[in-house]
Design an enzyme around this catalytic site. Structure first.
Site, short mmCIF file in Angstrom:
data_model
loop_
_atom_site.label_atom_id
_atom_site.label_comp_id
_atom_site.label_asym_id
_atom_site.label_seq_id
_atom_site.Cartn_x
_atom_site.Cartn_y
_atom_site.Cartn_z
N VAL A 7 0.75 -1.53 0.08
CA VAL A 7 0.30 -0.25 0.18
C VAL A 7 0.42 1.41 0.14
CG1 VAL A 7 -1.08 1.08 1.18
CG2 VAL A 7 -1.78 -1.56 1.32
N CYS A 8 0.30 1.94 -0.94
CA CYS A 8 1.19 3.03 -1.10
C CYS A 8 1.30 4.35 0.12
CB CYS A 8 0.72 4.08 -2.03
SG CYS A 8 1.42 5.72 -2.29
N ILE A 9 2.14 4.23 0.22
CA ILE A 9 2.02 5.14 2.00
C ILE A 9 1.44 6.75 2.07
CG2 ILE A 9 4.79 6.08 2.22
CD1 ILE A 9 5.31 5.71 5.25
N ALA A 35 -2.01 5.81 1.26
CA ALA A 35 -2.57 5.72 2.77
C ALA A 35 -2.76 6.50 3.30
CB ALA A 35 -1.87 4.52 3.21
#
Length: 130
Positions: free
Chosen positions: A77-79, A82
């Site tokens: 998941v892209c930080i 997110a």
């Protein structure tokens, strides 16, 4: 063939996550490898453990978690995406002073470098959603 998958849409607002999941299942069933699944933009909403769909609806978060467990998939998941949407793992929740995390089992949070690496390592990067 070695695939990397990018999902840009949320689980219940667009068909992209469903289609990506079916693609991943079919590819694995045919003996292909999936190097990484990268959730970006609204796609990060696939990675929250607080999703509670109606009983007669599919639970995409659980489907992805189960597929990852069965096939040792790397669900990233892209930080940045997110954080904007309130999805945190334990380390990021602590760093941000929050009292809990909500990342789903089998998912992990990381940066765009993971997407770049996936594109380099895979034979094909398949993108689902805008």
């Amino acid at each position: 063939m070695r695939f990397a998958i990018q999902i840009n849409e949320g689980p219940y607002t667009h068909q992209a996550s469903d289609t990506a999941y079916q693609f991943a299942k079919a590819a694995l069933a045919k003996g292909h490898e999936i190097f990484r699944v990268f959730f970006y933009h609204d796609g990060v909403n696939n990675g929250t453990r607080y999703t509670v769909p109606p009983q007669d609806d599919r639970n995409l978060q659980k489907l992805w978690s189960d597929l990852a467990e069965a096939h040792k998939l790397d669900l990233v998941v892209c930080i940045a995406a997110a954080q904007r949407r309130g999805i945190l793992d334990a380390n990021e929740a602590k760093r941000q002073g929050k009292d809990g995390d909500n990342i789903a089992p089998g998912f992990r949070i990381s940066g765009l470098g993971q997407l770049i690496e996936a594109g380099i390592q895979a034979d094909r990067l398949v993108v689902f959603g805008d």
